[in-house]
Scaffold this active site. Sequence first.
Site, mmCIF file in Angstrom:
data_model
loop_
_atom_site.group_PDB
_atom_site.id
_atom_site.type_symbol
_atom_site.label_atom_id
_atom_site.label_comp_id
_atom_site.label_asym_id
_atom_site.label_seq_id
_atom_site.Cartn_x
_atom_site.Cartn_y
_atom_site.Cartn_z
ATOM 1 N N CYS A 1 -13.066 -35.131 -48.510
ATOM 2 C CA CYS A 1 -13.087 -36.083 -47.389
ATOM 3 C C CYS A 1 -12.415 -37.365 -47.882
ATOM 4 O O CYS A 1 -12.665 -37.808 -49.006
ATOM 5 C CB CYS A 1 -14.508 -36.341 -46.919
ATOM 6 S SG CYS A 1 -15.326 -34.824 -46.405
ATOM 7 N N ASN B 1 -19.290 -47.774 -46.802
ATOM 8 C CA ASN B 1 -19.398 -48.445 -48.104
ATOM 9 C C ASN B 1 -18.049 -48.390 -48.789
ATOM 10 O O ASN B 1 -17.542 -47.282 -49.009
ATOM 11 C CB ASN B 1 -20.327 -47.650 -49.035
ATOM 12 C CG ASN B 1 -21.763 -47.988 -48.828
ATOM 13 O OD1 ASN B 1 -22.140 -49.144 -48.749
ATOM 14 N ND2 ASN B 1 -22.571 -46.953 -48.743
ATOM 15 N N CYS C 1 -16.803 -32.594 -55.766
ATOM 16 C CA CYS C 1 -16.847 -31.877 -54.491
ATOM 17 C C CYS C 1 -15.446 -31.407 -54.143
ATOM 18 O O CYS C 1 -14.456 -32.114 -54.371
ATOM 19 C CB CYS C 1 -17.360 -32.798 -53.392
ATOM 20 S SG CYS C 1 -17.510 -31.951 -51.797
ATOM 21 N N SER D 1 -22.500 -34.343 -41.154
ATOM 22 C CA SER D 1 -21.547 -35.440 -41.294
ATOM 23 C C SER D 1 -20.439 -35.223 -40.290
ATOM 24 O O SER D 1 -19.539 -34.424 -40.535
ATOM 25 C CB SER D 1 -20.976 -35.447 -42.711
ATOM 26 O OG SER D 1 -22.002 -35.743 -43.621
HETATM 27 N N1 SAH Z 1 -21.386 -33.169 -48.733
HETATM 28 C C1 SAH Z 1 -22.444 -33.504 -47.875
HETATM 29 C C2 SAH Z 1 -23.544 -34.323 -48.527
HETATM 30 C C3 SAH Z 1 -23.139 -35.396 -49.474
HETATM 31 S S1 SAH Z 1 -22.350 -36.812 -48.780
HETATM 32 C C4 SAH Z 1 -21.926 -34.197 -46.627
HETATM 33 O O1 SAH Z 1 -20.738 -34.508 -46.597
HETATM 34 O O2 SAH Z 1 -22.698 -34.366 -45.698
HETATM 35 C C5 SAH Z 1 -23.710 -37.631 -47.973
HETATM 36 C C6 SAH Z 1 -23.270 -38.563 -46.867
HETATM 37 O O3 SAH Z 1 -22.620 -39.725 -47.406
HETATM 38 C C7 SAH Z 1 -22.290 -37.925 -45.901
HETATM 39 O O4 SAH Z 1 -22.617 -38.202 -44.576
HETATM 40 C C8 SAH Z 1 -21.014 -38.584 -46.312
HETATM 41 O O5 SAH Z 1 -20.072 -38.515 -45.292
HETATM 42 C C9 SAH Z 1 -21.478 -39.997 -46.631
HETATM 43 N N2 SAH Z 1 -20.520 -40.807 -47.355
HETATM 44 C C10 SAH Z 1 -19.588 -40.427 -48.245
HETATM 45 N N3 SAH Z 1 -18.877 -41.484 -48.685
HETATM 46 C C11 SAH Z 1 -19.389 -42.567 -48.048
HETATM 47 C C12 SAH Z 1 -19.086 -43.957 -48.068
HETATM 48 N N4 SAH Z 1 -18.147 -44.429 -48.848
HETATM 49 N N5 SAH Z 1 -19.805 -44.785 -47.262
HETATM 50 C C13 SAH Z 1 -20.792 -44.300 -46.483
HETATM 51 N N6 SAH Z 1 -21.124 -43.003 -46.430
HETATM 52 C C14 SAH Z 1 -20.431 -42.146 -47.200
HETATM 53 FE FE1 SF4 Z 2 -17.814 -33.683 -50.316
HETATM 54 FE FE2 SF4 Z 2 -16.958 -34.752 -48.048
HETATM 55 FE FE3 SF4 Z 2 -19.600 -34.662 -48.553
HETATM 56 FE FE4 SF4 Z 2 -17.958 -36.293 -49.964
HETATM 57 S S1 SF4 Z 2 -18.463 -36.411 -47.775
HETATM 58 S S2 SF4 Z 2 -19.551 -34.997 -50.788
HETATM 59 S S3 SF4 Z 2 -16.058 -35.048 -50.097
HETATM 60 S S4 SF4 Z 2 -18.192 -32.910 -48.248
#
Ligand code: SAH
Ligand code: SF4
Length: 368
Positions: free
Chosen positions: A128, A314, A124, A238
């Site tokens: 983030c 997580n 990605c 998100s």
């Molecule tokens: N890119 C999209 C969808 C994939 S991530 C998005 O960001 O919404 C899906 C969800 O998992 C998002 O809400 C993201 O913020 C969350 N996520 C990512 N890493 C995480 C973690 N370590 N613990 C909990 N949720 C997490």
């Molecule tokens: Fe990409 Fe952010 Fe979604 Fe992770 S949480 S998949 S880095 S957009």
Amino acid sequence: MKFRPQKPSILDESAETLSETLKSEKIPGFRAKQIQEWVYKKGELSFDAMSNLPGTMREALSGKYAANPVEPVLWKRSGDDTHKLLSKLEDGSYIETVLIQAPMVGVGQEKSRATVCVSSQVGCAYGCKFCASGLAGFKRNLTRGEILGQFFRIGERQAELGEVAAVREDHVPFDNIVFMGMGEPLANFDAVAGAIESLHSDWGFRFGARRITVSTSGLVPEIRKLADIGIPIRLAVSLHGATDEVRSKIMPVNRRYPIKELLEAVQYFREKHNRMVTLEFILIEDINDSLDQATALAGIAKSLHAHVNCIPYNTVDGLQWKRPNMRRQEKFARVLKEAGVSVTLRREKGHDISAACGQLRLKQETVS
Ligand code: SAH
Ligand code: SF4
């Protein structure tokens, strides 16, 4: 660079494009319907098995199309109800798909609800700070066929587990689909919208739009575009920060699309579909779990009539973030509840849909 497989998959085609392709091969149009019935109603991707097509046609189509472009490599089971699949693609890339089976105890009858979480990209680009998928950077978009291929693999797994025959006759053995795996689905708009079309259309899986959720980190123009595709799917945003200051610290995308602009686009989506949008909020210790953040989040949720899903963070190998303790999580959720917001605080382990998605791939790619 756009990835082009050596041969397209039959899953890359819509009803329209398949008819056109067949026409150019001098194959009558009604064959498209027969082929799509094999694929989406019977779950059959091998042309050799399509017994109502003439042999020469089967041969020609086998030469033209690849079958499922998603090749399973490894299944990992965590707890009783979460199955993670690591798959390899034609160019050697790895992706992950997750199946979550949550037991639901109904009135006098026990049922299980299956949710499939699919990837939309390899890696990605949005970076983030808390996310495993962002860690290794962006490799490429998935094709429509690679997105859809994941559902067939999950269906095969369901059959192996003996769930399908027991629960349903249909070969679509799941109840919910979430685009919450690796990648930012709205950054791969055409393939994702195409896959949704194949999932929902009468010629496709006929899967209910309300049971499909796209999760986005907040790409404003694409949220509006998604509202306009005419399929009333659900949207999850998100948020993870209730002020620009906090959100920009952990989500670089916020600098491009700050909260005010994001909320306007979400409002547009909500009005278009007349459905509650979900705001996802990962709770990360000392980053976004203060009561001030909870109060600001309550204000946003109320203005949008949105549901808030609080998700305890997580941990991800290689990242320093931590999840707050249970008491703090509950305090945060209570502020929202007391403000009259519809809120859930995720508890069960197997429910961590993201299940730190991207970690299996990360391990695989650093080993190989
Ligand atoms: N890119 C999209 C969808 C994939 S991530 C998005 O960001 O919404 C899906 C969800 O998992 C998002 O809400 C993201 O913020 C969350 N996520 C990512 N890493 C995480 C973690 N370590 N613990 C909990 N949720 C997490
Ligand atoms: Fe990409 Fe952010 Fe979604 Fe992770 S949480 S998949 S880095 S957009």
